[in-house]
Design a protein around this motif. Structure first.
Motif, PDB file in Angstrom:
ATOM      1  N   SER A   1       5.505  -9.437   9.955  1.00  0.00           N
ATOM      2  CA  SER A   1       4.389  -8.744  10.601  1.00  0.00           C
ATOM      3  C   SER A   1       3.708  -9.663  11.611  1.00  0.00           C
ATOM      4  O   SER A   1       3.095  -9.196  12.566  1.00  0.00           O
ATOM      5  CB  SER A   1       3.379  -8.267   9.559  1.00  0.00           C
ATOM      6  OG  SER A   1       2.833  -9.364   8.846  1.00  0.00           O
TER       7      SER A   1
ATOM      8  N   ASN B   1       1.838  -3.778   8.783  1.00  0.00           N
ATOM      9  CA  ASN B   1       1.476  -4.163   7.418  1.00  0.00           C
ATOM     10  C   ASN B   1       2.329  -3.439   6.379  1.00  0.00           C
ATOM     11  O   ASN B   1       2.613  -3.986   5.311  1.00  0.00           O
ATOM     12  CB  ASN B   1      -0.008  -3.861   7.166  1.00  0.00           C
ATOM     13  CG  ASN B   1      -0.908  -4.989   7.659  1.00  0.00           C
ATOM     14  OD1 ASN B   1      -0.532  -5.744   8.537  1.00  0.00           O
ATOM     15  ND2 ASN B   1      -2.083  -5.099   7.080  1.00  0.00           N
ATOM     16  N   ILE B   2       2.733  -2.216   6.692  1.00  0.00           N
ATOM     17  CA  ILE B   2       3.619  -1.490   5.769  1.00  0.00           C
ATOM     18  C   ILE B   2       5.033  -2.059   5.857  1.00  0.00           C
ATOM     19  O   ILE B   2       5.696  -2.296   4.846  1.00  0.00           O
ATOM     20  CB  ILE B   2       3.631   0.017   6.100  1.00  0.00           C
ATOM     21  CG1 ILE B   2       2.238   0.611   5.906  1.00  0.00           C
ATOM     22  CG2 ILE B   2       4.646   0.753   5.225  1.00  0.00           C
ATOM     23  CD1 ILE B   2       2.119   2.068   6.327  1.00  0.00           C
TER      24      ILE B   2
ATOM     25  N   THR C   1       6.249  -5.151   3.811  1.00  0.00           N
ATOM     26  CA  THR C   1       6.452  -5.069   2.355  1.00  0.00           C
ATOM     27  C   THR C   1       7.927  -4.924   1.980  1.00  0.00           C
ATOM     28  O   THR C   1       8.274  -5.055   0.797  1.00  0.00           O
ATOM     29  CB  THR C   1       5.675  -3.868   1.771  1.00  0.00           C
ATOM     30  OG1 THR C   1       6.215  -2.640   2.288  1.00  0.00           O
ATOM     31  CG2 THR C   1       4.204  -3.944   2.123  1.00  0.00           C
TER      32      THR C   1
ATOM     33  N   ASN D   1      -2.598 -11.015   2.448  1.00  0.00           N
ATOM     34  CA  ASN D   1      -2.763 -10.060   3.547  1.00  0.00           C
ATOM     35  C   ASN D   1      -3.851 -10.510   4.526  1.00  0.00           C
ATOM     36  O   ASN D   1      -3.798 -10.168   5.707  1.00  0.00           O
ATOM     37  CB  ASN D   1      -3.090  -8.668   3.005  1.00  0.00           C
ATOM     38  CG  ASN D   1      -1.847  -7.926   2.556  1.00  0.00           C
ATOM     39  OD1 ASN D   1      -1.202  -7.245   3.327  1.00  0.00           O
ATOM     40  ND2 ASN D   1      -1.500  -8.101   1.282  1.00  0.00           N
TER      41      ASN D   1
ATOM     42  N   ASN E   1      -7.371  -5.983   7.602  1.00  0.00           N
ATOM     43  CA  ASN E   1      -6.874  -6.646   6.389  1.00  0.00           C
ATOM     44  C   ASN E   1      -7.993  -7.140   5.484  1.00  0.00           C
ATOM     45  O   ASN E   1      -7.903  -7.051   4.256  1.00  0.00           O
ATOM     46  CB  ASN E   1      -5.961  -7.813   6.779  1.00  0.00           C
ATOM     47  CG  ASN E   1      -4.580  -7.342   7.189  1.00  0.00           C
ATOM     48  OD1 ASN E   1      -4.368  -6.150   7.385  1.00  0.00           O
ATOM     49  ND2 ASN E   1      -3.650  -8.252   7.334  1.00  0.00           N
TER      50      ASN E   1
ATOM     51  N   HIS F   1       2.082  -4.527  -3.596  1.00  0.00           N
ATOM     52  CA  HIS F   1       2.044  -4.939  -2.186  1.00  0.00           C
ATOM     53  C   HIS F   1       2.238  -3.729  -1.265  1.00  0.00           C
ATOM     54  O   HIS F   1       1.527  -3.549  -0.269  1.00  0.00           O
ATOM     55  CB  HIS F   1       3.147  -5.978  -1.944  1.00  0.00           C
ATOM     56  CG  HIS F   1       3.025  -6.695  -0.638  1.00  0.00           C
ATOM     57  ND1 HIS F   1       4.108  -7.187   0.050  1.00  0.00           N
ATOM     58  CD2 HIS F   1       1.940  -6.989   0.120  1.00  0.00           C
ATOM     59  CE1 HIS F   1       3.701  -7.765   1.174  1.00  0.00           C
ATOM     60  NE2 HIS F   1       2.392  -7.670   1.226  1.00  0.00           N
TER      61      HIS F   1
ATOM     62  N   ASN G   1      -0.814  -1.678   1.097  1.00  0.00           N
ATOM     63  CA  ASN G   1      -0.722  -1.540   2.555  1.00  0.00           C
ATOM     64  C   ASN G   1      -0.623  -0.089   3.007  1.00  0.00           C
ATOM     65  O   ASN G   1      -1.204   0.279   4.032  1.00  0.00           O
ATOM     66  CB  ASN G   1       0.474  -2.349   3.079  1.00  0.00           C
ATOM     67  CG  ASN G   1       0.180  -3.842   3.138  1.00  0.00           C
ATOM     68  OD1 ASN G   1      -0.638  -4.296   3.920  1.00  0.00           O
ATOM     69  ND2 ASN G   1       0.832  -4.613   2.282  1.00  0.00           N
TER      70      ASN G   1
ATOM     71  N   CYS H   1      -4.193   1.444   2.516  1.00  0.00           N
ATOM     72  CA  CYS H   1      -5.139   0.974   3.548  1.00  0.00           C
ATOM     73  C   CYS H   1      -4.865   1.646   4.889  1.00  0.00           C
ATOM     74  O   CYS H   1      -5.793   2.021   5.608  1.00  0.00           O
ATOM     75  CB  CYS H   1      -5.051  -0.538   3.696  1.00  0.00           C
ATOM     76  SG  CYS H   1      -5.836  -1.430   2.331  1.00  0.00           S
ATOM     77  N   THR H   2      -3.586   1.817   5.206  1.00  0.00           N
ATOM     78  CA  THR H   2      -3.236   2.473   6.472  1.00  0.00           C
ATOM     79  C   THR H   2      -3.713   3.919   6.480  1.00  0.00           C
ATOM     80  O   THR H   2      -4.328   4.381   7.457  1.00  0.00           O
ATOM     81  CB  THR H   2      -1.716   2.411   6.712  1.00  0.00           C
ATOM     82  OG1 THR H   2      -1.314   1.043   6.825  1.00  0.00           O
ATOM     83  CG2 THR H   2      -1.334   3.156   7.988  1.00  0.00           C
TER      84      THR H   2
END
Length: 544
Positions: A64, A93-94, A97, A225, A254, A291, A295, A298-299
């Motif tokens: 990332s 961020n996704i 993972t 993160n 983040n 993890h 992510n 959060c997205t």
């Protein structure tokens, strides 16, 4: 096993893992080079499309940080808006993972299969002559080396499990804030949240329980993160205000997400037992899934509030008076793209064609000056050509740097073509300068030409600009179907030069044209025709 031997084995395994991770990332980036370039050329105003772009890019390059740095570069160059950048960063961020999910496959006792990829990949690299196959081989070798590293760490970590002192020490590290900061620090040093999470997974797989289990390991994941933002923040130093804001959006996203989940974990102390341990039996899978869940959540949570993140970044990074870029400054290129040669080459191609725009504009001014007998055009063309020369040097310097950064054979061909294009464009600018010399001679010696000549010269000049429009589409839009049309137009320009010169000689013989006009007219027509030649060279520069 002695403690020194254990530490050395763990460090060796960690080194092999990080090296494998780098080899995998570098070669996946080269394999997907043109695809990444095309992907970033299709930035959209649709949030989900940009999230998908960030996710796919990061899943491919396995970092990332690389995606975030490229985004900072695009924003700094003014090619991407903050709203687009925010969505791509969320997707990145996704995508990051994926690495942890691959590492968690250790739980299914198939790591030997992945280790075999090390031999297979090296075999492909050594014995294949195909550049793409060699890169695929090295990517597989990198993936295999990741699992070799994890395997090297596994046995000594299992030995540590037998030490009460080690287990007691790990159990005492249970303070959530301390664990969060450990995650931040480790990721800032290694510059990869995936690597930190993967090492955590390896520890869990070996039975090394941090903080006595429960939610404790999850705080390190949250810290990782936040730590992954360090690379983008460092990269934004010395950039435009918007580029700094892109890094700030990454940090805000983040940090806020991590703090929200930290509050959740503090309030719900049985979170790991009630959810992760119930759904997934393996400790390594539990960490990998957390993890991913973190992510993705959060997205989905922040995606509708991108506007607020952008506004917050604008408040935190206020606009300062910045001078507009000079024509000689690079517009599309940014040093951050050097980490991804294919993307850098795509941007340098745009810079090269912008230089061509400037050269053709210089030609237009020079030709107009000749037709209008305007000496002011002479100085105008001189200033334009100075900017073209400066821009040419900058593009050439970057091409050398891209070549030295591990460009593939296919990339090198494009680099060589661009070097050739720069030479042709510079020659067009020189031909424009030649026209200004004819203008000075025309005005100073009070030369006049036969009726109708200027109109024919204008037709030839317009044909050159029509040819350039085709060249632009062929180079930037990859419209290979237009090559034939460009070639045909170049032939017409050649034919027109022959006709104009023949007509001129006939007029000289008939006494309709003054002999003192001969040198200027013939050279002018030949110079215009040579512009068409150089445009044609640009079209065919990648044929060899």
């Amino acid at each position: 096993m002695k403690i020194v031997e254990i530490v050395v084995m763990i460090l060796a395994g960690c080194g092999a893992f990080l090296l494998g991770f780098k080899v995998l990332s570098d070669n996946m980036e080269k394999i997907a080079g043109n695809s990444l370039k095309n992907l970033f050329n299709k930035t959209s105003n649709k949030r989900m499309v940009n999230v998908g772009m960030g996710m796919v890019t990061t899943a491919v390059v396995q970092s990332s940080s690389i995606t975030s740095v490229m985004v900072v570069g695009f924003v700094n160059a003014g090619i991407m808006s903050l709203y687009q950048a925010a969505a791509i960063i969320m997707g990145a961020n996704i995508g990051t993972t994926i690495t942890a999910q691959i590492a968690a496959l250790q739980a299914f006792d198939i790591d030997l299969v992945f280790m075999f990829l090390l031999f297979l990949g090296v075999f492909m690299d050594l014995f294949s002559k195909n550049d793409k196959v060699k890169k695929i081989g090295l990517a597989l070798a990198g993936l295999g080396l990741v699992f070799v590293g994890l395997g090297l760490m596994s046995d000594p970590m299992s030995s540590l499990k037998e030490s009460p002192a080690v287990m007691n020490t790990l159990a005492k590290i249970s303070n959530p804030v301390l664990l969060l900061l450990v995650g931040v620090a480790l990721t800032a040093i290694i510059q990869s949240s995936s690597a930190v999470t993967t090492i955590l997974i390896s520890m869990a797989s070996a039975g090394l329980i941090i903080g006595g289990g429960g939610n404790a390991p999850l705080y390190i994941v949250l810290g990782s993160n936040i730590g992954t933002c360090v690379t983008a923040l460092i990269s934004s130093i010395g950039t435009s205000a918007n580029a700094k804001r892109a890094s700030m959006i990454h940090l805000l996203f983040n940090v806020i997400g991590s703090l929200l989940f930290m509050v959740l974990l503090l309030c719900w102390r049985s979170f790991s037992e009630v959810t992760l341990e119930r759904w997934f039996s393996s400790p390594s899978t539990q960490i990998a899934m957390f993890h991913t869940i973190f992510n993705v959540t959060c997205t989905l949570l922040f995606l509708p509030f991108i506007n607020l993140l952008v506004k917050a970044s604008m408040k935190l990074v206020p606009t300062k008076g910045q001078a507009a870029k000079a024509p000689s400054e690079l517009v599309f290129m940014d040093k951050r793209f050097l980490a991804t040669p294919a993307v850098a080459i795509g941007q340098l191609k745009k810079e090269t064609m912008r230089m061509a725009d400037m050269a053709m504009a210089s030609l237009r001014v020079a030709f107009g000056g000749f037709i209008d007998r305007d000496l002011e055009a002479v100085e105008n063309v001189y200033e334009r050509n100075e900017n073209i020369s400066t821009l040419s040097e900058q593009i050439s310097d970057y091409l050398v740097q891209v070549s030295a950064s591990g460009a593939s054979l296919a990339d090198e061909k494009q680099i060589n073509a661009l070097h050739s294009n720069i030479g042709d464009i510079a020659r067009i600018a020189e031909l424009a300068d030649n026209l200004t010399k004819y203008t000075k001679r025309e005005v100073n010696d009070n030369l006049t030409f036969s009726d109708g000549i200027n109109e024919k010269l204008e037709v030839m000049h317009d044909m050159l600009h029509k040819q350039y429009d085709l060249v632009n589409k062929i180079v930037l839009d990859d419209r290979k179907d237009l090559v034939g049309e460009s070639d045909a137009l170049e032939d017409e320009i050649d034919e027109m030069r022959r006709d104009l010169v023949a007509e001129h000689i006939a007029r000289l013989g008939q006494g309709k044209c003054k002999p003192e006009n001969n040198t200027i007219f013939v050279n002018l027509v030949c110079n215009l025709e040579r512009v068409g030649d150089h445009l044609n060279y640009i079209v065919h520069s990648t044929d060899n």
